[in-house]
Scaffold this active site. Structure first.
Site, mmCIF file in Angstrom:
data_model
loop_
_atom_site.group_PDB
_atom_site.id
_atom_site.type_symbol
_atom_site.label_atom_id
_atom_site.label_comp_id
_atom_site.label_asym_id
_atom_site.label_seq_id
_atom_site.Cartn_x
_atom_site.Cartn_y
_atom_site.Cartn_z
ATOM 1 N N GLU A 1 0.834 -1.202 0.000
ATOM 2 C CA GLU A 1 0.000 0.000 0.000
ATOM 3 C C GLU A 1 0.873 1.259 0.000
ATOM 4 O O GLU A 1 0.624 2.204 -0.754
ATOM 5 C CB GLU A 1 -0.919 -0.033 1.238
ATOM 6 C CG GLU A 1 -2.019 1.001 1.204
ATOM 7 C CD GLU A 1 -2.895 0.945 2.444
ATOM 8 O OE1 GLU A 1 -2.626 0.133 3.350
ATOM 9 O OE2 GLU A 1 -3.852 1.730 2.507
ATOM 10 N N SER B 1 -5.319 2.729 8.634
ATOM 11 C CA SER B 1 -3.852 2.696 8.680
ATOM 12 C C SER B 1 -3.299 3.925 7.991
ATOM 13 O O SER B 1 -4.022 4.643 7.278
ATOM 14 C CB SER B 1 -3.303 1.428 8.017
ATOM 15 O OG SER B 1 -3.376 1.533 6.615
HETATM 16 O O1 IDP Z 1 -14.489 14.582 2.897
HETATM 17 C C1 IDP Z 1 -13.870 13.998 3.772
HETATM 18 N N1 IDP Z 1 -13.536 14.637 4.929
HETATM 19 C C2 IDP Z 1 -12.827 14.030 5.908
HETATM 20 N N2 IDP Z 1 -12.416 12.775 5.844
HETATM 21 C C3 IDP Z 1 -12.731 12.087 4.731
HETATM 22 C C4 IDP Z 1 -13.450 12.645 3.646
HETATM 23 N N3 IDP Z 1 -13.584 11.691 2.688
HETATM 24 C C5 IDP Z 1 -12.960 10.594 3.160
HETATM 25 N N4 IDP Z 1 -12.458 10.830 4.387
HETATM 26 C C6 IDP Z 1 -11.703 9.921 5.256
HETATM 27 O O2 IDP Z 1 -10.576 9.434 4.578
HETATM 28 C C7 IDP Z 1 -10.231 8.176 5.141
HETATM 29 C C8 IDP Z 1 -10.089 7.199 3.999
HETATM 30 O O3 IDP Z 1 -9.666 6.010 4.510
HETATM 31 P P1 IDP Z 1 -9.839 4.631 3.726
HETATM 32 O O4 IDP Z 1 -11.271 4.260 3.634
HETATM 33 O O5 IDP Z 1 -9.078 4.728 2.458
HETATM 34 O O6 IDP Z 1 -9.170 3.652 4.763
HETATM 35 P P2 IDP Z 1 -7.829 2.755 4.733
HETATM 36 O O7 IDP Z 1 -6.929 3.360 3.711
HETATM 37 O O8 IDP Z 1 -7.251 2.873 6.113
HETATM 38 O O9 IDP Z 1 -8.286 1.385 4.404
HETATM 39 C C9 IDP Z 1 -11.333 7.806 6.123
HETATM 40 O O10 IDP Z 1 -10.938 8.166 7.429
HETATM 41 C C10 IDP Z 1 -12.487 8.708 5.680
HETATM 42 O O11 IDP Z 1 -13.343 9.026 6.748
HETATM 43 CA CA CA Z 2 -6.968 4.265 1.685
#
Ligand code: IDP
Ligand code: CA
Length: 497
Positions: free
Chosen positions: A174, A205
């Site tokens: 990643e 993460s």
């Molecule tokens: O518009 C936004 N404002 C604030 N946070 C956001 C927005 N859109 C997405 N996020 C955040 O970005 C992060 C994306 O994490 P993801 O789903 O890719 O998790 P991962 O990479 O840990 O698997 C999450 O914490 C989500 O809440």
């Molecule tokens: Ca992600």
């Protein structure tokens, strides 16, 4: 007399031999230039397509990439054509109803069928990569995680695209593919330029990846990823911190405040006037905090905002362990990290949070960043809601925590100083494509970045055509000159008296 001479000269130029030579010459030039232009004309652009689903902890997004079909190995660059946000939460949230995870993807899969031309469907590779949400579910309940994957595979296999697999990415993958994406889109790899580090903040993460001159991988092999791209060797430092995405970090911060199982907490990381009821079993339902669940606790607790940046930062600090480093340098939790080097691109939640807080300008001194966060955190919740009616309440309620967490992670976790902080760029997209691991992942799996620098034609097409034209004209002139003996003799012309 002079009129007579002109007549004679004209007549010489009209001799059949000269006319034939001129006509043949012109035909030869036209033919040569036509062949040169047609033969080497860039062919009408045809595209190839690739699809990657980013199954993140908070949500899934489907990315469609396209690149010129004829030159995928060297000159053409893959770019994002479309992104479809899957409705609902990440696939790990469907642990209790796995088939729903597959169902959730269908709308975006159908949308993708509209974007990719029909005759390309069967040759368009389709990948799904899951990140920290599924890593956690797999640790907690591997049967549930397998069932979610089974449902997801069935949904993807029923699409007309060429399904290439669905799997959990390792933290190294990643981090490394995020770094590849950023540097590929910036054209740094092909040109062998100094690379940009990558900072990715997810929900579960967070990853840091960069090339450092004093890192050869020997001190901590598990943090080393080597690449040979376009004839250059890269030794990349990368680390993924599970449970340090912003949603899991928030869980830890709230868990820290509920160790004794209280009925109420006054949370400095929420705005004053913010009020909510949280369920203990929901809060502690994650391997990141489950071992800290208080023994005796009511079912739920009241969380009231206090809005104090300084106090919030103290709690945020407490989720990092800065002792016990067995290496020459560590970031936190005993994890090796070489000296930071060069520029960094910070994307995903780094960007969402910092752009909301108007903190993307990194030339701002760190003291000013702290002052702005202090002011944001202390703003009453009602006022925040009124000022940002279009923003989701869930995000709005968390920006004080998220901003504090980002500043602390960068400056105290990774050791960014005032000087190195100014080399971070908060980014969402680069040249129209989102920054993230998906593009790098696809480029790697489709072997689209060659290990060796491709041979490029020494001249661009326009230069080639111009040279051929000039050469043809020169040849023609030479040819005409070589026929000089056939020319009318000037000496034989009658002298003008
Ligand atoms: O518009 C936004 N404002 C604030 N946070 C956001 C927005 N859109 C997405 N996020 C955040 O970005 C992060 C994306 O994490 P993801 O789903 O890719 O998790 P991962 O990479 O840990 O698997 C999450 O914490 C989500 O809440
Ligand atoms: Ca992600």
């Amino acid at each position: 007399m002079s009129a007579q001479r002109e007549m004679k000269e004209k007549n010489h130029w009209k001799t059949p031999v000269t006319i034939i030579i001129t006509v043949i010459g012109v035909i030869v030039i036209v033919a040569l230039v036509t062949v040169a232009v047609l033969q080497n004309k860039p062919l009408l652009q045809k595209y190839k397509y690739g699809i990657v689903l980013d199954a993140g902890s908070s949500h899934t997004a489907l990315y469609i990439y396209k690149w010129p079909a004829e030159k995928d190995n060297n000159t053409g660059r893959a770019e994002q054509m479309h992104v479809c946000k899957v409705k609902g939460q990440g696939i790990s949230s469907y642990a209790a109803n796995p088939w729903k995870a597959g169902e959730s993807l269908r709308a975006c899969m159908e949308e993708a069928e509209q974007w990719v031309p029909g005759k390309r469907h069967h040759e368009t590779p389709l990948y799904l990569g899951a990140t920290a949400g599924m890593r956690l579910l797999n640790m907690e309940n591997s049967t549930a995680s397998d069932k979610v994957f089974q449902a997801v595979k069935e949904a993807l296999q029923s699409s007309p695209f060429s399904y290439q697999g669905a799997r959990i990415l390792s933290g190294q993958e990643e981090g490394a593919f995020g770094w590849v994406t950023v540097n590929y889109l910036d054209d740094r790899l092909k040109q062998g330029l100094e690379t940009t580090g990558a900072l990715d903040l997810g929900g579960a993460s967070t990853q840091i990846s960069f090339v450092s001159d004093n890192f050869d991988g020997s001190e901590s092999p598990s943090n080393s990823v080597t690449f040979r791209l376009y004839g250059n060797d890269y030794n990349l430092y990368t680390h993924s911190f599970l449970c340090y995405g912003k949603d899991q970090a928030l869980r830890s911060v709230v868990a820290h405040q509920t160790q004794s199982g209280p009925e109420k907490i006054l949370d400095p990381c929420s705005n004053p006037g913010y009020n909510t009821i949280k369920n203990y079993s929901v809060l502690y339902d994650s391997p990141c905090v489950s071992n800290r669940k208080p023994q005796k606790a009511p079912a739920s607790f009241h969380l009231t905002g206090k809005g104090n940046f300084g106090e919030c930062q103290k709690i945020v600090r407490s989720i990092f362990n800065f002792t016990n480093c067995k290496y020459s340098h560590c970031s936190f939790n005993g994890v090796f990290q070489p000296h930071l080097q060069g520029a960094f691109g910070a994307f995903s939640a780094y960007y969402f949070v910092m752009s909301f807080l108007n903190l993307t300008d990194t030339s701002m001194p760190l003291e000013t960043v702290k002052e702005k966060l202090t002011s944001y955190c202390s703003t009453p919740w009602e006022q925040i809601k009124q000022q940002h009616r279009a923003v989701k309440e869930k995000y709005l309620a968390e920006y004080c925590f998220s901003g504090t967490y980002i500043l602390t992670l960068l400056t105290e976790g990774y050791n960014f100083t005032s000087e190195s902080y100014s080399k971070i760029k908060f980014i969402k997209k680069i040249k129209g494509s989102d920054a993230g691991w998906t593009l790098g992942y696809m480029l790697n799996l489709t072997n689209m970045i060659p290990a060796e620098a491709p041979d490029t034609p020494p001249l661009p097409h326009a230069g080639y055509v111009s040279i051929v034209t000039i050469m043809a004209i020169l040849l023609f002139i030479l040819f005409i000159l070589s026929l000089r003996p056939l020319w009318p003799r000037c000496s034989k012309l009658p002298q003008v008296v």
